[in-house]
Scaffold this motif. Structure first.
Motif, PDB file in Angstrom:
ATOM      1  N   TYR A  43       0.797  -1.233   0.000  1.00 34.54           N
ATOM      2  CA  TYR A  43       0.000   0.000   0.000  1.00 34.54           C
ATOM      3  C   TYR A  43       0.827   1.278   0.000  1.00 34.54           C
ATOM      4  CZ  TYR A  43      -2.456   3.969   1.903  1.00 34.54           C
ATOM      5  OH  TYR A  43      -2.901   5.251   2.118  1.00 34.54           O
ATOM      6  N   PRO A  44       1.843   1.448   0.890  1.00 36.95           N
ATOM      7  CA  PRO A  44       2.580   2.716   0.874  1.00 36.95           C
ATOM      8  C   PRO A  44       3.272   3.006  -0.455  1.00 36.95           C
ATOM      9  CG  PRO A  44       3.045   1.463   2.880  1.00 36.95           C
ATOM     10  CD  PRO A  44       2.322   0.542   1.953  1.00 36.95           C
ATOM     11  N   LEU A  45       3.586   1.964  -1.232  1.00 38.27           N
ATOM     12  CA  LEU A  45       4.272   2.158  -2.514  1.00 38.27           C
ATOM     13  C   LEU A  45       3.315   2.566  -3.623  1.00 38.27           C
ATOM     14  CD1 LEU A  45       6.495  -1.063  -2.367  1.00 38.27           C
ATOM     15  CD2 LEU A  45       7.065   1.233  -1.537  1.00 38.27           C
ATOM     16  N   MET A  46       2.034   2.275  -3.439  1.00 37.44           N
ATOM     17  CA  MET A  46       1.061   2.524  -4.501  1.00 37.44           C
ATOM     18  C   MET A  46       0.901   4.001  -4.833  1.00 37.44           C
ATOM     19  SD  MET A  46      -0.015  -0.386  -5.635  1.00 37.44           S
ATOM     20  CE  MET A  46       1.685  -0.900  -5.411  1.00 37.44           C
ATOM     21  N   LYS A  47       1.204   4.861  -3.862  1.00 36.84           N
ATOM     22  CA  LYS A  47       1.052   6.302  -4.100  1.00 36.84           C
ATOM     23  C   LYS A  47       2.009   6.815  -5.174  1.00 36.84           C
ATOM     24  CE  LYS A  47      -0.482   7.242   0.630  1.00 36.84           C
ATOM     25  NZ  LYS A  47      -0.280   8.061   1.842  1.00 36.84           N
ATOM     26  N   ARG A  48       3.071   6.072  -5.425  1.00 35.31           N
ATOM     27  CA  ARG A  48       4.035   6.445  -6.457  1.00 35.31           C
ATOM     28  C   ARG A  48       3.749   5.764  -7.791  1.00 35.31           C
ATOM     29  NH1 ARG A  48       7.184  10.867  -4.975  1.00 35.31           N
ATOM     30  NH2 ARG A  48       7.688  10.715  -2.767  1.00 35.31           N
ATOM     31  N   ILE A  49       2.847   4.775  -7.765  1.00 32.63           N
ATOM     32  CA  ILE A  49       2.644   3.944  -8.945  1.00 32.63           C
ATOM     33  C   ILE A  49       1.307   4.206  -9.634  1.00 32.63           C
ATOM     34  CG2 ILE A  49       2.433   1.540  -9.742  1.00 32.63           C
ATOM     35  CD1 ILE A  49       4.312   0.765  -7.440  1.00 32.63           C
ATOM     36  N   THR A  50       0.256   4.348  -8.841  1.00 28.89           N
ATOM     37  CA  THR A  50      -1.086   4.437  -9.401  1.00 28.89           C
ATOM     38  C   THR A  50      -1.880   5.558  -8.745  1.00 28.89           C
ATOM     39  OG1 THR A  50      -3.177   3.236  -9.683  1.00 28.89           O
ATOM     40  CG2 THR A  50      -1.856   2.691  -7.747  1.00 28.89           C
ATOM     41  N   HIS A  51      -2.907   6.033  -9.456  1.00 34.64           N
ATOM     42  CA  HIS A  51      -3.821   7.018  -8.884  1.00 34.64           C
ATOM     43  C   HIS A  51      -4.858   6.364  -7.974  1.00 34.64           C
ATOM     44  CE1 HIS A  51      -2.338   9.866 -12.010  1.00 34.64           C
ATOM     45  NE2 HIS A  51      -2.655  10.749 -11.086  1.00 34.64           N
TER      46      HIS A  51
ATOM     47  N   PRO B 193      -4.323   4.473  -4.943  1.00 35.09           N
ATOM     48  CA  PRO B 193      -3.851   3.922  -3.660  1.00 35.09           C
ATOM     49  C   PRO B 193      -4.988   3.756  -2.664  1.00 35.09           C
ATOM     50  CG  PRO B 193      -3.236   6.231  -3.830  1.00 35.09           C
ATOM     51  CD  PRO B 193      -3.763   5.820  -5.183  1.00 35.09           C
ATOM     52  N   GLN B 194      -6.040   4.584  -2.796  1.00 38.00           N
ATOM     53  CA  GLN B 194      -7.183   4.470  -1.889  1.00 38.00           C
ATOM     54  C   GLN B 194      -7.896   3.128  -2.074  1.00 38.00           C
ATOM     55  OE1 GLN B 194      -6.327   7.395  -3.397  1.00 38.00           O
ATOM     56  NE2 GLN B 194      -5.814   8.406  -1.472  1.00 38.00           N
ATOM     57  N   ALA B 195      -7.883   2.604  -3.297  1.00 39.14           N
ATOM     58  CA  ALA B 195      -8.501   1.294  -3.528  1.00 39.14           C
ATOM     59  C   ALA B 195      -7.697   0.192  -2.845  1.00 39.14           C
ATOM     60  CB  ALA B 195      -8.609   1.025  -5.028  1.00 39.14           C
ATOM     61  N   VAL B 196      -6.363   0.292  -2.926  1.00 44.37           N
ATOM     62  CA  VAL B 196      -5.510  -0.698  -2.265  1.00 44.37           C
ATOM     63  C   VAL B 196      -5.688  -0.605  -0.751  1.00 44.37           C
ATOM     64  CG1 VAL B 196      -3.140  -1.526  -1.974  1.00 44.37           C
ATOM     65  CG2 VAL B 196      -3.860  -0.566  -4.172  1.00 44.37           C
ATOM     66  N   LEU B 197      -5.804   0.617  -0.240  1.00 44.79           N
ATOM     67  CA  LEU B 197      -6.071   0.795   1.192  1.00 44.79           C
ATOM     68  C   LEU B 197      -7.390   0.126   1.571  1.00 44.79           C
ATOM     69  CD1 LEU B 197      -5.295   2.164   3.907  1.00 44.79           C
ATOM     70  CD2 LEU B 197      -6.690   4.110   3.164  1.00 44.79           C
ATOM     71  N   GLY B 198      -8.402   0.285   0.716  1.00 42.82           N
ATOM     72  CA  GLY B 198      -9.697  -0.322   0.983  1.00 42.82           C
ATOM     73  C   GLY B 198      -9.624  -1.836   1.022  1.00 42.82           C
ATOM     74  N   LEU B 199      -8.846  -2.413   0.101  1.00 40.18           N
ATOM     75  CA  LEU B 199      -8.688  -3.868   0.085  1.00 40.18           C
ATOM     76  C   LEU B 199      -8.019  -4.358   1.368  1.00 40.18           C
ATOM     77  CD1 LEU B 199      -7.509  -4.348  -3.614  1.00 40.18           C
ATOM     78  CD2 LEU B 199      -9.751  -4.961  -2.665  1.00 40.18           C
ATOM     79  N   ALA B 200      -7.051  -3.574   1.879  1.00 36.81           N
ATOM     80  CA  ALA B 200      -6.344  -3.967   3.103  1.00 36.81           C
ATOM     81  C   ALA B 200      -7.180  -3.710   4.346  1.00 36.81           C
ATOM     82  CB  ALA B 200      -5.018  -3.207   3.190  1.00 36.81           C
ATOM     83  N   PHE B 201      -7.781  -2.525   4.448  1.00 34.93           N
ATOM     84  CA  PHE B 201      -8.535  -2.146   5.643  1.00 34.93           C
ATOM     85  C   PHE B 201      -9.722  -3.068   5.893  1.00 34.93           C
ATOM     86  CE2 PHE B 201      -8.005   2.465   7.290  1.00 34.93           C
ATOM     87  CZ  PHE B 201      -6.692   2.188   7.608  1.00 34.93           C
TER      88      PHE B 201
END
Length: 403
Positions: free
Chosen positions: A242-250, A252-260
């Motif tokens: 998740y912390p790396l997604m902010k540099r890769i994709t617009h 990151p909130q979706a990845v946060l949602g999958l984790a949370f």
């Protein structure tokens, strides 16, 4: 100090009638008045030449050091604040320097222009004793492009004199500073107040805290059945990336949602032994949509800084369409959670809670100003109450089954 007072203290002075010109690209600056040889040489010294690439990601300006210079210092002694090193900033906060009253000193700033052309950059510093501003320094740094040699720029300010008299002997001082340009752009204004950037915590402190959290989480996880332990461990990949997604994709909130929202799956398996996927997948998807709503609102607070730091987010992706897109995601949240409740045979009490959650999300999206940080923060916090009402509905529904 309130944020309003701080804004007043660090507000740059203005010249009546002066208007900032429209922003120009490097190519436009390079070709402007190209027949003027002396001007062309000056622009070339700043790296402003036809074909030069001065666009990029990340912050436009990085302030490297602040130095206090004074003839009263012992030979060879320097007072240098390395702003890029959180550990040294943390040490400084715990061991503040002492400046004698009435001493003449001057500030020296070292900074680097990473990309683009910056104009009218100035350094503002306010010295306060409690609520009283005892000194304010405002110095123009000038206009710059990236240094062709790659070396940082150094600016020496005019000498100042430290406060003297009774007020100088009656306590400690708080110094606030800011680097701002003609367009009113403040570099990483909000993120600089976070514990690591501000120097309240060192990287070592952060790793120790992270280790403690992970240890507690592991201790809780090991209390569950093996199905739940394996299910919980499988979420670590999402947590890690998740912390790396902010540099890769617009997204990151979706990845946060999958984790949370993995807890929707893990909580069920911890109680029932396995996951009922028919019920949990709609619940999980609804939670992901809800996370996209509240974390997109949160990301709007940082969107100006994120552009210059090279950080991506749904706030930047959605832009002016944020309200309509988040409304759609909110509707998806309510629909999916309601569907999960239907599959699980919940009663009217549950749907009453869901209805209150829908009203809360609608209220938040109607009232939030996505270009105002305090409004976004209020909207982010308010979005949490939607989850509270859903929980209350589920709790009431469970209570009715016990009657």
């Amino acid at each position: 100090m309130s944020s309003h007072q701080e804004e007043d203290d660090l507000k740059p002075s203005t010249t009546p009638g002066y208007k900032v010109g429209a922003a120009k690209t490097t190519e436009e600056y390079a070709t402007l008045d190209a027949e003027d040889e002396s001007l062309a040489r000056w622009k070339a010294s700043l790296g402003i030449v036809p074909g030069a690439a001065t666009t990029g990601t990340g912050p436009k300006v990085t302030v490297l050091t602040l130095e206090l210079a004074s003839q009263t210092l012992p030979p060879g002694k320097k007072i240098v604040f390395e702003l890029g090193d959180p550990e040294k900033i943390a040490y400084l906060k715990k061991h503040p320097i002492t400046i004698k009253e009435g001493v003449e000193y001057n500030v020296r700033i070292t900074f680097k222009v990473n990309h683009s052309i910056i104009s009218g950059v100035r350094y503002i510093q306010a010295v306060k004793r409690g609520p009283v501003t005892v000194d304010k320094l405002e110095q123009m740094l000038g206009s710059y492009g990236p240094n062709p040699s790659g070396e940082p720029y150094i600016k020496n300010f005019e000498p100042e004199e430290s406060p003297s008299g009774m007020i100088a002997r009656s306590g400690t001082y708080n110094v606030k500073s800011r680097v701002i340009d003609d367009d009113g752009e403040i570099y990483a204004k909000r993120t600089k107040e976070r514990p690591l950037a501000r120097g309240d915590l060192t990287r070592k402190d952060a790793f120790i805290f992270l280790g403690a959290q992970l240890s507690v989480g592991l201790a809780v996880l090991l209390q569950f059945n093996w199905y739940s332990i394996l299910l919980g461990a499988s979420s670590l990949s999402l947590v890690t990336v998740y912390p790396l997604m902010k540099r890769i994709t617009h997204w990151p909130q979706a990845v946060l949602g999958l984790a949370f929202n993995w807890g929707a799956l893990l909580g069920w398996s911890a109680v029932a032994g396995t996951v009922d996927w028919a019920v949990c997948l709609p619940l999980y998807a609804g939670g992901v949509c809800w996370t996209l709503v509240y974390d997109s609102i949160y990301a709007h607070q940082d969107k100006k800084d994120d552009v210059h730091a090279g950080i991506k987010s749904t706030a930047l992706l959605f832009g002016d369409h944020s309200r309509s897109i988040l409304t759609g995601l909110s509707a998806s949240t309510i629909s999916l959670v309601s569907y999960a409740g239907y599959l699980n045979q919940h009663t009217e009490a549950f749907y009453a809670g869901v209805a209150l959650a829908a009203l809360q999300l609608g209220r938040i999206l109607y009232r939030t100003d996505f270009n105002d940080r305090p409004s976004c923060w209020k909207g982010f916090v308010g979005s949490g109450w939607a989850g509270f009402w859903i929980w209350m509905g589920a709790f009431a529904d469970y209570g009715l089954t016990l009657l």
